[in-house]
Design a protein around this motif. Structure first.
Motif, mmCIF file in Angstrom:
data_model
loop_
_atom_site.group_PDB
_atom_site.id
_atom_site.type_symbol
_atom_site.label_atom_id
_atom_site.label_comp_id
_atom_site.label_asym_id
_atom_site.label_seq_id
_atom_site.Cartn_x
_atom_site.Cartn_y
_atom_site.Cartn_z
ATOM 1 N N PRO A 145 -0.374 -11.907 -16.734
ATOM 2 C CA PRO A 145 -1.277 -12.209 -17.844
ATOM 3 C C PRO A 145 -0.705 -11.748 -19.174
ATOM 4 O O PRO A 145 -0.047 -10.701 -19.250
ATOM 5 C CB PRO A 145 -2.554 -11.438 -17.484
ATOM 6 C CG PRO A 145 -2.079 -10.324 -16.598
ATOM 7 C CD PRO A 145 -0.930 -10.877 -15.826
ATOM 8 N N ALA A 146 -0.944 -12.523 -20.216
ATOM 9 C CA ALA A 146 -0.483 -12.149 -21.548
ATOM 10 C C ALA A 146 -1.263 -10.936 -22.047
ATOM 11 O O ALA A 146 -2.433 -10.758 -21.705
ATOM 12 C CB ALA A 146 -0.650 -13.313 -22.514
ATOM 13 N N PRO A 147 -0.645 -10.075 -22.839
ATOM 14 C CA PRO A 147 -1.337 -8.888 -23.344
ATOM 15 C C PRO A 147 -2.400 -9.253 -24.368
ATOM 16 O O PRO A 147 -2.344 -10.324 -24.995
ATOM 17 C CB PRO A 147 -0.210 -8.071 -23.984
ATOM 18 C CG PRO A 147 0.796 -9.089 -24.397
ATOM 19 C CD PRO A 147 0.738 -10.161 -23.340
ATOM 20 N N GLU A 148 -3.357 -8.353 -24.571
ATOM 21 C CA GLU A 148 -4.444 -8.598 -25.520
ATOM 22 C C GLU A 148 -4.037 -8.316 -26.948
ATOM 23 O O GLU A 148 -4.739 -8.710 -27.879
ATOM 24 C CB GLU A 148 -5.656 -7.735 -25.159
ATOM 25 C CG GLU A 148 -6.274 -8.086 -23.817
ATOM 26 C CD GLU A 148 -7.498 -7.248 -23.511
ATOM 27 O OE1 GLU A 148 -7.805 -6.324 -24.317
ATOM 28 O OE2 GLU A 148 -8.154 -7.510 -22.480
ATOM 29 N N ARG A 149 -2.926 -7.616 -27.145
ATOM 30 C CA ARG A 149 -2.508 -7.284 -28.497
ATOM 31 C C ARG A 149 -1.000 -7.363 -28.609
ATOM 32 O O ARG A 149 -0.286 -7.351 -27.610
ATOM 33 C CB ARG A 149 -2.990 -5.878 -28.885
ATOM 34 C CG ARG A 149 -2.331 -4.754 -28.088
ATOM 35 C CD ARG A 149 -2.852 -3.393 -28.552
ATOM 36 N NE ARG A 149 -4.267 -3.251 -28.219
ATOM 37 C CZ ARG A 149 -5.172 -2.689 -29.019
ATOM 38 N NH1 ARG A 149 -4.810 -2.227 -30.193
ATOM 39 N NH2 ARG A 149 -6.430 -2.580 -28.631
ATOM 40 N N ILE A 150 -0.525 -7.432 -29.844
ATOM 41 C CA ILE A 150 0.895 -7.351 -30.145
ATOM 42 C C ILE A 150 1.151 -5.960 -30.702
ATOM 43 O O ILE A 150 0.414 -5.490 -31.570
ATOM 44 C CB ILE A 150 1.317 -8.420 -31.167
ATOM 45 C CG1 ILE A 150 1.016 -9.819 -30.630
ATOM 46 C CG2 ILE A 150 2.794 -8.294 -31.521
ATOM 47 C CD1 ILE A 150 1.201 -10.920 -31.656
ATOM 48 N N ALA A 151 2.159 -5.288 -30.202
ATOM 49 C CA ALA A 151 2.496 -3.946 -30.678
ATOM 50 C C ALA A 151 3.901 -3.986 -31.261
ATOM 51 O O ALA A 151 4.886 -3.789 -30.552
ATOM 52 C CB ALA A 151 2.404 -2.933 -29.544
ATOM 53 N N LEU A 152 3.996 -4.266 -32.545
ATOM 54 C CA LEU A 152 5.291 -4.358 -33.214
ATOM 55 C C LEU A 152 5.599 -3.016 -33.875
ATOM 56 O O LEU A 152 4.894 -2.604 -34.808
ATOM 57 C CB LEU A 152 5.275 -5.472 -34.256
ATOM 58 C CG LEU A 152 6.563 -5.696 -35.056
ATOM 59 C CD1 LEU A 152 7.747 -5.961 -34.125
ATOM 60 C CD2 LEU A 152 6.385 -6.848 -36.027
ATOM 61 N N PRO A 153 6.620 -2.287 -33.427
ATOM 62 C CA PRO A 153 6.917 -0.976 -34.014
ATOM 63 C C PRO A 153 7.385 -1.091 -35.460
ATOM 64 O O PRO A 153 8.035 -2.067 -35.852
ATOM 65 C CB PRO A 153 8.043 -0.435 -33.127
ATOM 66 C CG PRO A 153 8.079 -1.309 -31.922
ATOM 67 C CD PRO A 153 7.541 -2.630 -32.334
ATOM 68 N N VAL A 154 7.058 -0.072 -36.248
ATOM 69 C CA VAL A 154 7.499 0.013 -37.645
ATOM 70 C C VAL A 154 8.687 0.960 -37.726
ATOM 71 O O VAL A 154 8.662 2.055 -37.163
ATOM 72 C CB VAL A 154 6.359 0.506 -38.549
ATOM 73 C CG1 VAL A 154 6.847 0.718 -39.979
ATOM 74 C CG2 VAL A 154 5.198 -0.490 -38.527
#
Length: 312
Positions: A145-154
């Motif tokens: 399943p695709a994740p519920e959020r995108i976690a793009l590191p800064v």
């Protein structure tokens, strides 16, 4: 020396589209694939926090093919090499084929024979995150399943640059970022919400700092329609992510920085007119999508802005 599996990946051509591929790329990395990415010149800055190798995409076909051949040769010295192509163009598939790296991609525009493995495009409208995720599933040979959020590191260095720029401009905590820009049209309709100047005046009247980071050629829009906004010019995408992440709220049209805001977890109000939010809307639980083909009115947006800011 341990064997290293490498995925050579052609990124999409737009900022928002690249952001929406991040979960799929993180999944490949988690499965043990080293990523060698090829994309537009700004992609390296956008993805600086990930630590991924991003190669600028040359303009000439000959040079693009040469780059892919070099990546194939370098990676092949340490283990298996495969390719993944996110764009749906014939040209992108052809480049991989000419470089000896037939890629996994979607069948479109009769490019199927150029691909190594292909998927049919979804028969019904599907969000871009899910569509890119399905391509990664095909690459890996396993569904999830695709994740519920995108976690793009800064990137930490970029975060420091952003803090310095905000401090120099006299902007403290609690600021709001507006993104009144949008490139082009969708289905013949302008993608810019028409009531943005009025909302800006209301935000400034609350005493909060309102910040905008215009791209090249966008400064005039702020100067002419958003008087009083703190304009941070020439902010690279890595620092822009940090500016967004530090905001109390971001209000954005359907444009790349809106997807960036969603990906760093800041509360986002996304204003969508002609675009279909179920396909192109920013992704994540921190996003409030306000959609109306004839444009949502100022009172409804004001209500959502007050709701978010009162909670922070």
């Amino acid at each position: 020396m341990a064997e290293q599996r490498t995925a050579v990946v052609r990124l999409s051509n737009w900022i928002g589209d690249v952001v929406l591929t991040v979960p799929a790329l993180q999944r490949l990395q988690a499965e043990g694939w080293r990523l060698r990415l090829v994309g537009k010149g700004w992609a390296r800055s956008l993805l600086a926090g990930t630590g991924w190798d991003v190669q600028p995409y040359p303009k000439a076909l000959r040079d693009r093919v040469a780059l892919l051949r070099r990546l194939r040769r370098e990676a092949g010295a340490s283990g298996p090499v495969r390719a993944l192509c996110f764009p749906n163009s014939i040209g992108s598939a052809l480049e991989f084929r000419l470089a000896g790296l037939p890629a996994v991609g979607y069948r479109k525009e009769a490019r199927g024979p150029l691909l190594g493995e292909s998927l049919p495009l979804p028969a019904t409208p599907t969000h871009e995150v899910a569509r890119h995720w399905a391509l990664a599933s095909r690459f890996l040979g396993q569904d999830a399943p695709a994740p519920e959020r995108i976690a793009l590191p800064v990137d930490p260095a970029a975060a420091q640059r952003a803090r310095q720029r905000l401090s120099a401009a006299g902007v403290g905590a609690g600021y709001v970022v507006i993104v009144p820009f949008a490139t082009g049209h969708f289905s013949g309709q302008d993608k810019k919400w028409p009531h943005f100047p009025a909302l800006t005046r209301e935000l400034l009247a609350t005493g909060r700092a309102v910040v905008a980071c215009p791209g090249p050629g966008e400064e005039a829009l702020i100067e002419q329609q958003h008087e009083g906004v703190t304009m941070l010019r020439d902010v690279d995408l890595a620092a822009y992510l940090a500016v967004l992440q530090g905001a109390a709220l971001v209000v954005a049209n359907d444009t790349g920085p809106g997807h960036m805001a969603a990906a760093v977890g800041v509360p986002l109000i996304s204003l969508l007119g002609p675009s279909d939010p179920a396909v192109f809307g920013p992704w994540g639980p921190n996003v409030t999508r306000l959609h109306d083909p004839a444009w949502v009115g100022l009172p409804r947006v004001r209500e959502q802005v007050q709701r978010v800011l009162n909670a922070r």
